[in-house]
Design a protein around this motif. Structure first.
Motif, PDB file in Angstrom:
ATOM      1  N   LEU A 132       0.833  -1.191   0.000  1.00  0.00           N
ATOM      2  CA  LEU A 132       0.000   0.000   0.000  1.00  0.00           C
ATOM      3  C   LEU A 132       0.874   1.249   0.000  1.00  0.00           C
ATOM      4  N   ASN A 133       0.643   2.150  -0.989  1.00  0.00           N
ATOM      5  CA  ASN A 133       1.366   3.410  -1.025  1.00  0.00           C
ATOM      6  C   ASN A 133       0.977   4.262   0.187  1.00  0.00           C
ATOM      7  N   HIS A 134       1.899   5.031   0.693  1.00  0.00           N
ATOM      8  CA  HIS A 134       1.673   5.894   1.861  1.00  0.00           C
ATOM      9  C   HIS A 134       1.182   5.075   3.056  1.00  0.00           C
ATOM     10  N   ARG A 135       1.698   3.843   3.201  1.00  0.00           N
ATOM     11  CA  ARG A 135       1.235   2.970   4.268  1.00  0.00           C
ATOM     12  C   ARG A 135       1.419   3.607   5.639  1.00  0.00           C
ATOM     13  N   ASP A 136       2.582   4.234   5.850  1.00  0.00           N
ATOM     14  CA  ASP A 136       2.848   4.829   7.159  1.00  0.00           C
ATOM     15  C   ASP A 136       1.869   5.960   7.460  1.00  0.00           C
ATOM     16  N   GLN A 137       1.596   6.794   6.421  1.00  0.00           N
ATOM     17  CA  GLN A 137       0.661   7.890   6.632  1.00  0.00           C
ATOM     18  C   GLN A 137      -0.745   7.367   6.943  1.00  0.00           C
ATOM     19  N   VAL A 138      -1.155   6.294   6.208  1.00  0.00           N
ATOM     20  CA  VAL A 138      -2.482   5.713   6.442  1.00  0.00           C
ATOM     21  C   VAL A 138      -2.595   5.150   7.855  1.00  0.00           C
ATOM     22  N   LEU A 139      -1.544   4.425   8.284  1.00  0.00           N
ATOM     23  CA  LEU A 139      -1.547   3.861   9.638  1.00  0.00           C
ATOM     24  C   LEU A 139      -1.575   4.960  10.696  1.00  0.00           C
ATOM     25  N   ARG A 192      -2.932   7.918  10.333  1.00  0.00           N
ATOM     26  CA  ARG A 192      -4.299   8.447  10.338  1.00  0.00           C
ATOM     27  C   ARG A 192      -5.245   7.527  11.119  1.00  0.00           C
ATOM     28  N   ILE A 193      -5.124   6.216  10.872  1.00  0.00           N
ATOM     29  CA  ILE A 193      -5.992   5.250  11.566  1.00  0.00           C
ATOM     30  C   ILE A 193      -5.744   5.309  13.079  1.00  0.00           C
ATOM     31  N   GLU A 194      -4.447   5.388  13.449  1.00  0.00           N
ATOM     32  CA  GLU A 194      -4.103   5.458  14.864  1.00  0.00           C
ATOM     33  C   GLU A 194      -4.691   6.707  15.506  1.00  0.00           C
TER      34      GLU A 194
END
Length: 572
Positions: A495-502, A504-506
């Motif tokens: 997944l692109n931008h995985r760290d940013q997505v995680l 956001r979820i956090e």
């Protein structure tokens, strides 16, 4: 008693200087302009007003396109460091103090009028006792104390840059780190012995290489405040370029332009030690016959131009205060980028850039490579001669900034020097292509540094491994189809931008948890407050719960508003 009187006097001078610096910085709004990368003319004027330390820092900033915008690079390159010359009596006292000898015992015919005066020192022409003409560069009196005091003041002021709104500088670089680099460079420049060492090293590598000459340095006449070198006559390229401005390009101009490019490529890729400030004022054109005066009355040897078939002129490098050094690993990475630019391979250029950059934030490699491919596309259909290297380098640095990549400082210095050299070359011959001139060098570099036997053996091993793997493809495909039929195939998704997505979820989960806690706190407090006796400690505990809940709500709202404000400024 004297020491007691000196200390308050020094503190008073420091206080006055702090007030002067702050006054000028406020008048020209230097910190805000630097932070927003606006009004470079105002910043340049402020630096000139504040004197030598700030002029030098401005000149250093002009060599760092990875830190400041192209407009700042262009404007700060104009910083003038010509200052009023010191009286001869002052210069004489410095020389005699440094060598602990009378001036007349060291030199003959010392010219009291300097031939040049800059922010750090001035140059006088004289003769050694053996009759050899030399140039003596002497630091201005008190310059060491002035620079040291200014640096101490700046070390406190530089912290304020981090707190500026709309700050583009600190998005990719750390001001304290950059200031530390400049401080180290300035402190080295205050020791003239470092310049003498640079001069001697450059002399060994480039003197009489083709049409190039370098003044010889005389260590026995050098100190921490004085550098003595061989005096070289000639006309500065700056004056020569003005003289030929409206004239047709001839063979001489083409030869000089090609020689400058080839020699600079040698400095970078072979020597790993290059002149970082090759502006026209630092290069002389000597069109006189070779000078053999140091051989005395002996018969003059055969002129070099007859034995080596060189033209009757020489190019002389001057001023070795600002030099660049790159190690073998960085040279190899740079060579890979040059080869990739020549072949116009976007993936290789991108990989080469990653090798010479420092990641200073979240990096999406796919996004970076896509942006680089889009940027490099227009260059595919243009000839090498049509490529503006300085503009191309500026755009690449901007692209790196956007992707949280910070260029290696040595590479930034190299790009600035290369841009200055390109400006000279284009004035000499507007039709020349620096990449075309550099291409033969690239070929020689590959032949010299690539072990073709090892490369051939590696390709043979790859082919052998491929021949072993080919028969396995059928069985692997069959196994995959069987897993699909049984419903047991697992698919991994990158997944692109995985760290940013995680992240956001956090953040969302944290907000939900905070909301539940607040709800429980408010409900619990309400139940406690509803007790019949409102003055019991249980009821007061409920009121305290309300106060805590209200405080948490205010903090969450303030944090949310601040995040929105920050994101909006980043988009701008």
């Amino acid at each position: 008693m004297a020491k007691t009187q000196t200390a308050p006097k020094k503190r008073g001078q420091n206080t006055k200087r702090v007030q002067e610096i702050i006054s000028v910085i406020r008048r020209y709004d230097v910190l805000r302009n630097l932070g927003a990368q606006k009004n470079p003319q105002a910043v340049r004027t402020a630096f000139e007003t504040l004197g030598p330390t700030f002029i030098k820092i401005g000149q250093m900033l002009s060599t760092r396109p990875d830190i400041v915008s192209p407009a700042y690079v262009h404007e700060l390159s104009k910083l003038q460091d010509n200052v009023k010359a010191d009286d001869f009596a002052v210069i004489q006292k410095i020389i005699e103090t440094e060598f602990n000898q009378p001036l007349t015992e060291l030199f003959d015919d010392f010219e009291p009028t300097p031939i040049a005066s800059a922010s750090m020192g001035q140059v006088h022409r004289t003769k050694l006792k053996n009759g050899l003409q030399v140039a003596v560069k002497i630091q201005h009196p008190g310059i060491t104390d002035t620079v040291s005091r200014d640096l101490a003041i700046l070390s406190r002021l530089v912290r304020a840059i981090n707190w500026l709104p709309n700050n583009q500088v600190t998005q990719v670089v750390e001001p304290k780190e950059i200031f530390a680099q400049f401080k180290t460079a300035l402190e080295k420049e205050l020791d003239s012995r470092q310049e003498a060492e640079n001069n001697a090293h450059f002399y060994r590598l480039n003197h009489q290489v083709g049409i190039f000459e370098v003044p010889r340095v005389y260590p026995e006449y050098c100190t921490a405040k004085i550098v003595t070198t061989e005096y070289k006559a000639g006309e500065s390229l700056k004056r020569y370029l003005k003289k030929i401005e409206n004239k047709a390009v001839d063979a001489k101009r083409r030869y000089i332009a090609t020689a400058l490019v080839n020699n600079f490529m040698k400095q970078v890729f072979e020597d790993g030690f290059f002149h970082a400030d090759p502006h026209p004022g630092n290069i002389l054109l000597n069109e006189t016959a070779a000078d053999f005066s140091e051989f005395g009355n002996a018969a003059k040897p055969q002129a070099l131009n007859k034995t080596q078939k060189l033209p009757n002129y020489r190019l002389v490098y001057l001023d070795f205060g600002m030099m660049g050094t790159i190690d073998k690993t960085l040279v190899q990475n740079l060579a890979d980028v040059v080869i990739a630019v020549n072949s116009k391979n976007a993936d290789q250029i991108g990989q080469g850039l990653l090798n010479i950059c420092k990641v200073v934030g979240p990096l999406d490699k796919n996004k970076f490579f896509e942006a680089l491919s889009e940027f490099i596309g227009p260059y595919y259909n243009s000839g090498l001669g049509a490529i503006d290297l300085e503009a191309m380098g500026t755009q690449i640095i901007s692209l790196c900034k956007q992707n949280n990549l910070q260029m290696n400082p040595a590479v930034s210095l190299l790009m600035k020097a290369f841009g200055a050299l390109e400006g000279i070359v284009l004035q000499l011959d507007p039709d020349i292509s620096m990449l075309e001139v550099a291409r033969p060098f690239t070929r020689r570099y590959i032949v010299k540094n690539v072990n073709f036997r090892n490369e051939f053996e590696d390709r043979l091993l790859d082919a052998y491994q491929l021949s072993k793997d080919l028969p396995k493809i059928g069985s692997q495909l069959r196994a995959t189809l069987e897993l699909i039929a049984r419903g047991r195939l697992r698919v991994g998704i990158d997944l692109n931008h995985r760290d940013q997505v995680l992240d956001r979820i956090e953040a969302m989960v944290n907000k939900v948890v905070a909301g539940l806690i607040l709800a429980a706190l408010i409900v619990g407090s309400s139940m406690l407050v509803q007790q019949q006796d409102q003055h019991t400690w249980i009821a007061r505990l409920g009121i305290m719960g309300y106060i805590v809940a209200a405080a948490i709500i205010v903090i969450i709202l303030a944090s949310s508003l601040w995040q929105r404000f920050s994101r909006r400024h980043k988009k701008k």
